[in-house]
Design an enzyme around this catalytic site. Structure first.
Site, PDB file in Angstrom:
ATOM      1  N   GLU A 337       0.826  -1.210   0.000  1.00 53.99           N
ATOM      2  CA  GLU A 337       0.000   0.000   0.000  1.00 53.99           C
ATOM      3  C   GLU A 337       0.862   1.263   0.000  1.00 53.99           C
ATOM      4  OE1 GLU A 337      -3.044   0.085  -0.534  1.00 53.99           O
ATOM      5  OE2 GLU A 337      -3.941  -1.802   0.115  1.00 53.99           O
ATOM      6  N   ARG A 341       0.655   3.808  -3.259  1.00 47.86           N
ATOM      7  CA  ARG A 341      -0.011   5.076  -2.969  1.00 47.86           C
ATOM      8  C   ARG A 341       0.984   6.211  -2.754  1.00 47.86           C
ATOM      9  NH1 ARG A 341      -5.540   3.830   0.476  1.00 47.86           N
ATOM     10  NH2 ARG A 341      -5.655   1.603   0.073  1.00 47.86           N
ATOM     11  N   ASP A 469      -5.024  -9.850  -7.788  1.00 49.26           N
ATOM     12  CA  ASP A 469      -5.359  -9.065  -8.972  1.00 49.26           C
ATOM     13  C   ASP A 469      -4.180  -8.401  -9.667  1.00 49.26           C
ATOM     14  OD1 ASP A 469      -5.015  -7.495  -6.714  1.00 49.26           O
ATOM     15  OD2 ASP A 469      -6.833  -6.318  -6.975  1.00 49.26           O
TER      16      ASP A 469
END
Length: 749
Positions: A337, A341, A469
């Protein structure tokens, strides 16, 4: 201070791996007499401002230049002064001073050039500048000592640097002699005063370079240059026939911009500097329990702000990054993350802002701390890292990492290596991919967990939703990011897509919609009809793999150009995008749930009641799965399909989704909130959380979907999994691994 700078347009030749030249603001008003001019060369654009000499103390200038810097290289008409570049010490960076003698009026032309991939000039002289400007010009009034050496043809002329008031016979005076060619006419001979003037303005230029860099942006932003290109190219404007449609979509794009501002103003009011925002309780929260915010919302939003050209919001956010963003904090963060980000946000902001070095410096600081996660026995990183200590931390049950967590770091780390010239970032993430390549798969499909201790997959769950994913997404994007040179990743992508077609695709009733299910590696023939909203990235990604960023709508590409496999994948991408839109269209609110179970036969739903199953729907929504977090994946695929096909239906679908968000997720007091359950429009309850990806991804993709197609063209930019656009580049040979550049079996032929 007067601004006489001319900002350059960077070279469009990404294949050289070198950045555009760095152009400084130059000097205080009282030293500037003429404005600057710019000129273009093959390597980029240079600035040649003409400055008229002002008073300076020559001795101090020369002392300053001699303290810690190499000697200048002197030619007939210029002084070429090397500058250090801490990002890439081997890069060639110079400041070029051209001295002009015009009847006692001396001027200097300053050109700064950089061939370093970091595109930055870093120097060590700025703290001396005020001293130079404030002292009297004693040396210029004391005269010069000249002597001429050479043959009868006057083959050379030497000017002594020695000040009469500072007579010395010392042999270690590095400024004692500099040789000049004899082709100058007597009036044009370069004397000490010329060199003093040049040295003075070099120091002033270095000072101004630093001032300019610290103010942010050393080039025009991406969007400033885009506007200029549109003015110069009338063909980029909508045709007369499309003016009405263009006006409609321009209006809708402005609505998206207003939505962002509605969210941003509330965050600014209630939670400035915090990582996350809670719009119902009007408060912020941080990811680090023992520390402050480390940029989740602000950094994740930087490039959205730039794309929407919100200048005031950008300057305020940039100031926070400069003054408040501190990664030296006591706490653990998720490697994946934080990379997608924060690191991705900094790198994208660096590029789109005109390569503002503030963002690159912060990115390097963060990446160096994240490197500790890779220090495992297998090289597969731990899922978390302690920011202050820079050490990896095992997370999840038993220290297991998610496959997507370890394989969705590559775009960011590799681009950072390209920018800095430091291959350590590239090597650690490439090592992960090479290890994954050698593990067993189910026709290219991989389990969603991996053990960082032994480097092997853990468990047998296979899905393209959570924890799996972006492994598939980054395969094709790694290939495209490096100008299609790392063909191993294209091969792995096509292999995986064959696995998707073999094991995961099925159709629903009653509308025959194509969907992607889940399997266990131990039972690959048993398809589970569960599909996360996260899977909706796949439609656009499969189309991206087939087109490689080119458009069918503008003559770049034709469907007849596709290979058989590329054509199949593109059609699947189109169908999956429609199915994901139906996940919105078939609900009462027009919003999609987090998870659906597709209906393959009516026996699945004969005992289900509303709202779990609505008559005529192609899926059911379990009671625990009806929440909506304002995710971006469907809008992302709509954006890709619009860009590739030019079919208006994708924009119209996007607009319907946006209207549903405005109707049900907008908080009147400011911000947007996730929703507990979207199945009943009369029972909407807010979850009191605005995810950062709503600002970073969802609204960005809406804005791009409704906007002109010349913004961030997909054959020039690749979007990371957090929608941060990064430029496509050709890496130097030193970064390319032959094992990665070899072609394999599955090349989409």
């Amino acid at each position: 201070m007067a601004d006489f700078s001319t900002t350059p347009t960077p070279s469009s030749d990404h294949s050289k791996g070198t950045g555009p030249e760095i152009i400084p603001h130059l000097a205080p008003d009282h030293l500037l007499k003429q404005s600057s001019t710019s000129s273009s060369t093959e390597s980029g654009t240079t600035l040649e401002p003409t400055l008229t000499a002002g008073p300076a103390n020559a001795k101090d200038v020369l002392d300053i230049l001699s303290r810690d810097s190499p000697a200048p290289i002197v030619s007939n008409e210029s002084i070429e002064y090397p500058l250090s570049d801490r990002r890439n010490p081997s890069g060639e960076t110079t400041a070029l001073l051209s001295l002009i003698d015009d009847e006692e009026k001396f001027s200097v032309s300053v050109t700064a050039r950089s061939t370093s991939p970091s595109h930055q000039l870093h120097h060590r002289h700025t703290h001396h500048t005020q001293e130079i400007e404030n002292k009297e010009d004693k040396m210029l009034r004391q005269g010069l000592q000249e002597r001429s050496d050479g043959d009868e043809n006057g083959s050379s002329t030497t000017a002594s640097y020695r000040n009469k008031s500072l007579q010395s016979d010392s042999n270690d005076d590095k400024y004692g002699k500099l040789s000049y060619g004899s082709r100058f006419k007597p009036r044009q001979r370069l004397e000490l005063r010329h060199l003093v003037v040049g040295a003075t303005f070099l120091v002033l230029a270095l000072f101004a370079i630093n001032s300019f860099l610290t103010k942010g942006g050393v080039e025009k932003s991406y969007f400033s240059k885009l506007r200029e290109n549109r003015k110069e190219d009338p063909s980029s404007s909508p045709s007369a026939e499309s003016q009405a449609r263009a006006a409609l979509w321009d209006k809708r794009q402005k609505k998206v911009r207003e939505a962002f501002q509605h969210a941003w103003k509330a965050y600014r009011r209630d939670a400035w500097g915090k990582d996350e925002y809670h719009p119902i309780s009007r408060r912020g929260s941080n990811m680090l329990q023992n520390g402050g915010g480390y940029g989740f919302t602000i950094v994740d939003s930087l490039d959205t702000i730039l794309i929407m050209e919100l200048e005031e919001e950008f300057q305020e956010a940039r100031a926070w990054v400069q003054d408040k963003l501190d990664f030296h904090q006591d706490g653990e963060v998720n490697l994946f993350e934080t990379t997608i980000r924060v690191l991705g946000g900094l790198l994208s902001a660096y590029d789109l802002s005109g390569r503002d070095p503030l963002f690159l410096d912060k990115a390097v600081d963060l990446a160096d701390r994240l490197m500790g996660a890779f220090e495992t026995s297998s090289g597969i990183p731990f899922a978390s890292v302690h920011l202050k200590d820079g050490r990896g931390v095992p997370a999840h049950s038993g220290g297991i990492s998610s496959t997507s967590e370890v394989s969705t770091l590559q775009l960011e780390f590799k681009y950072l290596s390209y920018l800095t010239g430091d291959d350590k970032y590239w090597k650690v993430v490439e090592n992960v991919m090479l290890k994954l390549k050698d593990l067993g798969t189910v026709d290219g499909l991989v389990p969603v967990f991996i053990d960082p201790y032994d480097g092997d997959f853990y468990g047998s769950e296979i899905r393209l939703g959570s924890r799996g994913d972006s492994y598939y997404e980054y395969l094709i994007k790694q290939y495209l990011q490096t100008a299609k040179q790392e063909v191993l990743y294209k091969d792995m992508f096509y292999h995986a897509m064959e696995g998707v077609k073999t094991h995961l695709l099925a159709r629903s009733v009653p509308n025959n919609l194509l969907f992607v299910g889940e399997i266990y590696a131990s039972r690959p023939a048993t398809l589970i009809t569960k599909m996360d909203h996260l899977v909706c990235f796949l439609g656009g990604t499969m189309a991206l793999g087939s087109t490689e960023g080119r458009s069918l709508d503008n003559g770049q590409l034709s469907r007849s150009d596709f290979s058989k496999v590329e054509s199949e994948n593109f059609l699947i991408g189109e169908e999956l995008t429609r199915s994901c839109y139906e996940m919105y269209n078939q609900t009462e609110t027009g919003l999609a749930p987090e998870i659906v179970y597709w209906v393959q036969n009516y026996e699945q739903v004969e005992h289900r009641r509303e709202p779990e199953y609505m008559p005529g729907s192609d899926f059911l929504i379990n009671n625990r799965d009806g929440h909506n977090w304002l995710r971006p994946e469907t809008v992302e695929s709509l954006f890709y399909m619009w860009r590739f096909t030019g079919e208006e239906k994708y924009r119209e679908w996007g607009w319907k989704i946006f209207e549903a968000i405005e109707k049900y997720s907008k908080v009147e007091g400011g911000g947007y909130s996730s929703i507990h359950d979207i199945r009943r429009k009369d029972k909407i309850h807010f979850s009191d959380k605005m995810e950062t990806f709503f600002l970073a991804e969802t609204l960005k993709y809406f804005y791009l979907l409704f906007g002109p197609n010349d913004i961030l063209p997909l054959d020039k930019y690749i979007f990371n999994t957090e929608a941060h656009p990064l430029p496509i580049f050709a890496p130097p040979e030193s970064l390319l691994n032959p094992e990665v550049t070899m072609e394999g079996e599955f090349q989409g032929e």
